[in-house]
Scaffold this active site. Sequence first.
Site, PDB file in Angstrom:
ATOM      1  CD  GLU A  17     -10.974  40.046  35.004  1.00 34.50           C
ATOM      2  OE1 GLU A  17      -9.853  40.374  36.249  1.00 34.50           O
ATOM      3  OE2 GLU A  17     -11.439  39.194  36.578  1.00 34.50           O
ATOM      4  CB  SER A  68      19.327 -14.376   7.019  1.00 37.30           C
ATOM      5  OG  SER A  68      20.459 -15.129   7.419  1.00 37.30           O
TER       6      SER A  68
END
Length: 744
Positions: A78, A444
């Site tokens: 680059e 319950s």
Amino acid sequence: MAASTLLGLGLLAFAALIWHYGQDLPRTSELKSYRPPEVTRILARDGTPLAELFVERRTVVPISVVPNSMKLAVLAAEDANFYKHEGLNYVGILRALLVNLRSAQARQGGSTITQQVIKNVLLTPERTFARKIRELILARRIEQELTKDEILELYLNHIYFGHGRYGVEEAARYYFGKSVRDVQLAEAALLAGLVKGPSVYSPRVDLARAEERRSYVLHQLGDKGFASRTDVDAAARQKIVLAPPPEHAAELAPEVVAEVERALVAAVGPQANRGGYTVTTTIDPKLQAAARAAVRGNLDAYAARRGLIAPLKRGKGDPAPFEGAPTQGSGRIYQGVVTKADDVAGTLTVRVGTAEGVVKLERAARYNPRKLPPSQFAEIGKVVRVTFDGGDPRGGRLELALGPQSALVALDVRTAEVLAVVGSYDAVRGALNRARSARRQPASTFKPIVYSYGIHTRAFTAASILETQPAALGGKYRPDNYDESDGQAPRRLREALASSVNVAAVWTLEQLGPAKVAEWARSLGITSKLGADLSLALGAYEVTPFEMVAAFNTFAAGGTYRDPVLVRSIIGPGGQPLPLPSATPARQVMSEAEAYIMTSLLRSVVESGTAKRARSMSTPVAGKTGTSNAAKDAWFVGYSTDIACAVWTGHDDASPLGPGETGGATSLPAFMAFMQDAHKARPRTDFAAPPDGLVRVLIDTATGRLAPPGAAGAIEEVFLAGTEPTTYAEPSWSGEAPRIEWPF
């Protein structure tokens, strides 16, 4: 004179241009503290990855850990003169300027790494002359304020490498299955070559092109003197070996994601959205897998016995289909009619009143284990339960909702750490986590909370005789008992709880006071709204599985309540541990002796009551079943010496589960499967020996009073010291030895 004037005017014009475009530029000093979005990783207690959160999949690493091979490969590809220039490639700029002037628009860059950092971090990516000039100005400023290494670090952590990966660390992990710290020269050259065009040069897209690009970067490394010819040639001969692509399988514990996100926001505020955190949870990956398998296996068994597994045939028992126009609303369930099957597309068309939608059968694997094609999956005219995807009938996308859903939560008894949490059949992130968010009637399973308050206040004992006939209730609320086939319900508290006698629980609540029991439930971790009326005894007010398991964990933990804990630690982006939000301190809600009696009572549910099938388990457990009206909710909440676990099963729209479906039949099997798996590697441990403050006496089973010497059928019962009976029952000698019943 004219030339100097022109030169002066030119310089003035240039200065004016620089001044004009230099206004309101971003401050380059911000780059020193710049934090790009990163991945937040969620881990199990042993470091197993559970999930990742990210806007951009990136893991920032300091330049010091990036090997020279990686840095030099990027520079060769680059910007070979990066460490020599002052941020600008003047030759490249002139070349780009000529090209742009010919085309009358900005087409070519000639950018240095410094300029690319500016373009990606500080400025928008638009291609205009104005932006380019601003970029040039900023490049010079950055080079004056940041070191070259700082600029390169920004670049290496920011650039895109394809397939949703940003920065060199995530790129190395994705392509080679390793940290960037460990990449070799050949691997570094391939990664550096991706920057020019990730979608073109990705080895997962075009291996030949990727190899060609790698060769170019290696050639550049040699030409620039960044690597020796020997190393370059050796790297060029290496075959490209990629890591296996990440599997897109269902996550192990997607239910934890939303909870971790909340914990992060509480710990660090809005910064949580930037990512970069490592969150270690309390989840045990083996137990989490066991929990998911237990829930799925149990729901599959339900589907098989209720005829919900393909092939689905029309029958007289089919419900009436929905008529009218379906309305918008997430989670709404409809009875639709199958009108068409398309084996090529793999879809079923289902009419829902005036609307019509399509079911993709690939998303209905739960009901199609044989992988039948649509034409064989369901007969035309079959009525099926469906829901609109997203709740919008206009979308025309349907999901099958034939069977119920389920939730399971497991806690470590000693610490209340969450070991496993399952909120649905499918492991899908973003789905409703019923363990935390779905409030349903506990039925319950709430009775132990009522009775524990009676034990705590000394108003009742395990031998107390309770009223079991509806006529004994003072108010208008007079529920029936679930099963009175013998014409006489059990009357002692231990028996009434084991057999889940409704009237006994309601009568007990009436004696204790509903408001006081509701307050007691809050001390046990029930935070949902509870009404202070007699229906509270039968679990009429909705709660979550998390609340129920926390309450029962209090019994298991010797009376100490702890909030369930899911997050063990949070490590910040810089590696520093962060303080966790303050947890509610543990509190002693009841004494060890009281908790011991509750465990003893809940052991009777397993030994002789509604959870008798759990007697086959290899580890001792205590717990309670629960079945709401019309079997809309089925529960089992229980514990061993090590793990507390709650299981709920039901339809999201509260449709009945069907005849014969109860907590013992529909949720207890999932509890058993999970607990059996969870205790495989654990030594068998019985419940703790009785603590101080308890006494045992022989009692008469009919009256709960002291058994006379030699009385028939006497049993031993456990009491808090000072609450044992002091009067004798009428003598009834038959020569039988007294019975000693577990559990004590």
